[in-house]
Design an enzyme around this catalytic site. Sequence first.
Site, short mmCIF file in Angstrom:
data_model
loop_
_atom_site.label_atom_id
_atom_site.label_comp_id
_atom_site.label_asym_id
_atom_site.label_seq_id
_atom_site.Cartn_x
_atom_site.Cartn_y
_atom_site.Cartn_z
N HIS A 1 41.08 91.79 22.04
CA HIS A 1 41.90 91.05 23.13
C HIS A 1 41.76 89.78 22.22
O HIS A 1 40.81 89.41 21.92
CB HIS A 1 41.31 91.01 24.28
CG HIS A 1 39.75 90.39 24.43
ND1 HIS A 1 38.70 91.40 24.96
CD2 HIS A 1 39.37 89.35 23.82
CE1 HIS A 1 37.83 90.51 24.79
NE2 HIS A 1 38.02 89.49 24.10
N HIS B 1 35.67 85.20 29.75
CA HIS B 1 35.09 83.87 28.79
C HIS B 1 35.07 82.72 29.42
O HIS B 1 35.30 81.71 28.68
CB HIS B 1 36.16 83.87 27.61
CG HIS B 1 36.57 85.00 26.83
ND1 HIS B 1 37.30 86.24 27.37
CD2 HIS B 1 36.31 85.24 25.60
CE1 HIS B 1 37.26 87.09 26.43
NE2 HIS B 1 36.54 86.89 25.47
N HIS C 1 34.42 89.65 14.73
CA HIS C 1 34.91 88.41 14.97
C HIS C 1 34.04 87.12 15.20
O HIS C 1 33.18 87.46 15.64
CB HIS C 1 36.50 87.98 15.54
CG HIS C 1 36.12 88.26 17.04
ND1 HIS C 1 35.77 89.41 17.57
CD2 HIS C 1 36.58 87.28 18.01
CE1 HIS C 1 36.06 89.45 18.85
NE2 HIS C 1 36.44 88.21 19.24
N GLU D 1 31.39 91.72 21.24
CA GLU D 1 32.15 92.35 22.63
C GLU D 1 32.57 93.83 22.20
O GLU D 1 33.01 94.21 23.02
CB GLU D 1 33.57 91.73 22.47
CG GLU D 1 33.57 90.27 22.86
CD GLU D 1 34.74 89.41 22.76
OE1 GLU D 1 35.01 88.23 23.39
OE2 GLU D 1 35.80 89.92 22.22
C1 DHB Z 1 39.96 84.84 19.64
C2 DHB Z 1 39.43 86.17 19.88
C3 DHB Z 1 38.71 86.68 21.02
O1 DHB Z 1 38.07 87.70 21.29
C4 DHB Z 1 38.93 85.66 22.26
O2 DHB Z 1 38.38 85.87 23.35
C5 DHB Z 1 39.53 84.44 22.11
C6 DHB Z 1 40.08 84.08 20.84
C7 DHB Z 1 40.57 84.65 18.38
O3 DHB Z 1 40.55 85.41 17.56
O4 DHB Z 1 41.40 83.85 18.47
FE FE Z 2 37.02 87.42 23.45
#
Ligand code: DHB
Ligand code: FE
Length: 278
Positions: free
Chosen positions: A12, A59, A192, A239
């Site tokens: 997401h 979040h 990420h 996550e």
């Molecule tokens: C991004 C990824 C995420 O899981 C999130 O919650 C907010 C931003 C991103 O890669 O920009």
């Molecule tokens: Fe996220």
Amino acid sequence: MARIIGGITTSHVPAIGRALAKELQQTPYWKPFFDGFLPVHDWLARNKPDIAVVFYNDHGLNFFLDKMPTFAIGAAAEYHNADEGWGLPELAPHQGDEDLSWHLIDALVEAEFDLTTCQEMLVDHAFALPLELLWPEGPCPVRTVPICINTVQFPLPSAARCYKLGQAVGRAIEAWESDARVVVIGTGGLSHQLEGERAGFINKEFDQMFMEKLVSDPLWATRYSIPDLVELTGTQGVELVMWLATRGALLGDVAKIHSNYHIPISNTAAGLMLMENA
Ligand code: DHB
Ligand code: FE
């Protein structure tokens, strides 16, 4: 009894909401990502779930650092999306399934998972965007039960604990006296990191092993501690525990029906997987 017809796991990212709103699906940046969902659309059209149980992490929209449940579950008739600061359009509310929510709450507390029960719950991009990706025609045709796992404020529940939560959810769905067809969805990951020295960090090798093992040996990833997973996948890569919860809910052996992996979407290694019970 209710039937779990399959599990879908996906990343997401707020930027997806912007791409949907601006209809950028066919642009070179987005096409490899959006095309990954086409076989899943076909599968959903053929298999017609009634309800989606969705593992995701909030979040900061519904839960902030002052009050952070480790596990929370919605028990509402509908769930509203709201502005969380990314400039995304607010989406229509999602229908809840209060009967399944309360059945899950009873069964999970009985199974020693003491979740926070939420009769009002705002849902952020991690819940709303994957449903929009899965049912782009809108409005979302399934009733939903959101299950929120804290991956924002330490300490986080372990990967093994999240897998076991998923198993308890799967057993509870299968014991529910209903003829509903239930799909389990998990959103988050894959690797990420949004902040600090390692911002932009992605670990393709780990992600691909994780996706492979999710099917054949789901306990593989549960052997890693949360600090190890942060090291391997980034602060937000953790996550991926939502994928483990989803896999846990499928209970027995599974078959991979479809997967896609594309780097990057915004800062994220975007993964997608569709599994059925073997
Ligand atoms: C991004 C990824 C995420 O899981 C999130 O919650 C907010 C931003 C991103 O890669 O920009
Ligand atoms: Fe996220």
